[in-house]
Design a protein around this motif. Sequence first.
Motif, PDB file in Angstrom:
ATOM      1  N   THR A  57       0.836  -1.205   0.000  1.00 21.31           N
ATOM      2  CA  THR A  57       0.000   0.000   0.000  1.00 21.31           C
ATOM      3  C   THR A  57       0.866   1.249   0.000  1.00 21.31           C
ATOM      4  O   THR A  57       0.561   2.245  -0.672  1.00 21.31           O
ATOM      5  CB  THR A  57      -0.919  -0.007   1.233  1.00 21.31           C
ATOM      6  N   GLY A 100       0.022   3.389  -3.005  1.00 21.25           N
ATOM      7  CA  GLY A 100      -0.985   4.382  -2.636  1.00 21.25           C
ATOM      8  C   GLY A 100      -0.412   5.746  -2.329  1.00 21.25           C
ATOM      9  O   GLY A 100       0.771   6.019  -2.524  1.00 21.25           O
ATOM     10  N   THR A 127      -5.028   0.273   3.972  1.00 21.66           N
ATOM     11  CA  THR A 127      -5.003  -1.087   3.423  1.00 21.66           C
ATOM     12  C   THR A 127      -6.409  -1.682   3.414  1.00 21.66           C
ATOM     13  O   THR A 127      -7.323  -1.200   4.105  1.00 21.66           O
ATOM     14  CB  THR A 127      -4.079  -1.995   4.254  1.00 21.66           C
TER      15      THR A 127
END
Length: 743
Positions: free
Chosen positions: A80, A84, A171
């Motif tokens: 992540t 992200g 997450t």
Amino acid sequence: MTAILAPEADPYLLPLPELDTPVIPAHLVIARHAHLSSCFGDMVWSLAPLIDNPSTYLFKIDWESCVECFREPLRLIAWTFLNGELRNSFVRERAARMRTRIAPDSAQRTVRAWMLMAHWLEKRGIVTLAACDRAVLHEYGLHLRDAGSGRANVRKQLLAVTRLWAFDQLTARPAGIPRPPWDEDGVDDYLPAETSTGGENAREVLAEETMGPLLIWAIRFVEDLADDILAAHAEARRLHQAAHTQQSTPAGRLALNAYLTQRVAGGDPLPATFHNGKPTLPRAYVAAVTGASLRQVAHACNRLDLSAIVTASPGLCPLDVPVTGRINGRPWRETIDYTEADTLLKHLVTAVFIVCSYLTGARPQEVLGLRAGCCPDPEPGPDGQSGRHVLRVHPEDVAPGPDEEDDEEPHLLIRSHHYKSATDPDTGHYLPGGAERAVPWVAITPVVNAIRVLERFVPDDELLFDAAIHDPSHARHRTGSLGNYAIAVRIEDFVTWVNNEAKTRDLPGETIVPDPHGRIGTARFRRTLAWHIARRPGGLVALAIQYGHMRTVLNTDESGRYGSRSRSGIHAYVDVETALATADTAADLHERMQDGEAISGPAARRAILAAANGPVFQGGLVGLDFVRKHAAARRHLAQDGTVLYDNPHALLLCLYKRDRALCAKDDQHNDAPSLDQCVPGCGNTVRTDQHATWLRRRADDLDRKAAHVPGPLAERRHATATRLRELADEHDRTRFTLRESPT
């Protein structure tokens, strides 16, 4: 009322990855490293697809080193983290402390910090992140503080844990680690006591006894020996290629037999190279110069037992290239040997790095990222002639105040990329390919010559220090340029070669002595340059005036020429070193006046106060980090009329006050003197008894040298000597001591 987004509509939440999900998303992958991409299920994740800096390592994350109970939750958070982004509100609240996407090396260190915390938790019987509550995190923060690491390192480790908490919330299956107490209450209680400095600022300046000869030899390689080395390397490559492509022919066999028979019968040494310390026949060389094939040479070697002959009497492998280079007026080689061509080229490349790194102040990564064509020739002038590089005359031939203003000294600009803290101005994301410097580096003549040397055999727009070109034996395992470690090793090899050469040529004064603070490395050149720009000791190679000119360039606004509006990077180093130098100058003057030395000059009485107050700044720098040290230096240098500069070239002190400075141009508001452009009669001048002594010594030296030069040059030197003695006499007439100065 603001509507709350459903989890599936939240753009910051990422879905659960599959085992074959790429670790690095496609839109972030650097094309030349795409083949190194890893999948989520792999135990080793390559970060190479994120890396476009040609001189850095291809980092990776090894999950085998993570304790098993924490491996899977940390892998999910790490995926992540790499795929992200942090929420904008989260980043804004933490300002400069947090960026939404960071550099690959920082990402690898961040995940490594998570693994270290996991080991610490396991030792305390904690096997899940959810069980790591706020009290445990507080204890871990105190553990980091007291573990003996530096303040900056502890801060990074604490920030890594903050990132762990932040990305866990994004997450698909949060592990439940709570917010660290230092993110909420402040980090100061979790940091060790502040020490002097760290990072670049803590690096020691290279000793003059090391830097001076090192630069002399580097420039010598570039300007005096490069033609010979490049020609020899090209010829050696030609011979090598010929040896590996030549077919076995009767003519080749006859030529080979004649070549060997003549030498063996006459007792002449056979060509030799050394392998593991033992002489052996260089079969490629013999094949190339005779026209035989490698197979024929090998057969002759066995038939005539040439190995024993070579061992008993090893000879040279001369290349058929002219030798034009000279060292101290003498040819540096009778011939260049086939076996040393590659080594000499390696040293030439190292010399180019030394010249470029030291005489620009660029960081190692920026130098290693330079490309052919980065320093284009200037546009032709009105007369159609291209710009040229002009070196000023040697300091010994320049009077303390030139009678006429020097012409502008044209230089080229180096367009380069910087990688440290290179971020997208709109998103704050790290830019893997770096960013082009808004203000290019100034290339003085030796730097231009160095770049031109590599451009002679590096293709256009390719990296000047491309590993595939300069280290072909490892090219298959590398991408981009030579790395910092490889260059650092080459510099040590260069020093060893130079010292052997100096010993062979009986040049003890040109030996590069070991630096008292250890290896030269690649990162100490920046600070050493700043030190010499600020202090310019006259004994360092004849570039003292160039240092002064570079200071002028650095202080000039970009719109006026090619300086910098930014006070960052090398400019900050120069500011700090200049402030320290002025403090030393003031302290030295104060001490000598206390001992009864006299001073003179228009600014002499003001200098007494400056000398008494100057040392305060130097002590005030102890314990400051570099940002605050630079701020303190800028405040100190901005005190108009109270900062005392030493000018060893002009043999005077300058108590700089803008409205009295004759070196300042009408269209500029310089905050420091142009020490390479001192003008006689300036109201900022101060001289001491010591300066008067030095003026007479220089005058005597010029008179002695005048006896060995043609008439016009001799007359010029005698005239300069007369002016120097007049300045010394004027000091004697107007001098006064501290006791004679009015209160």
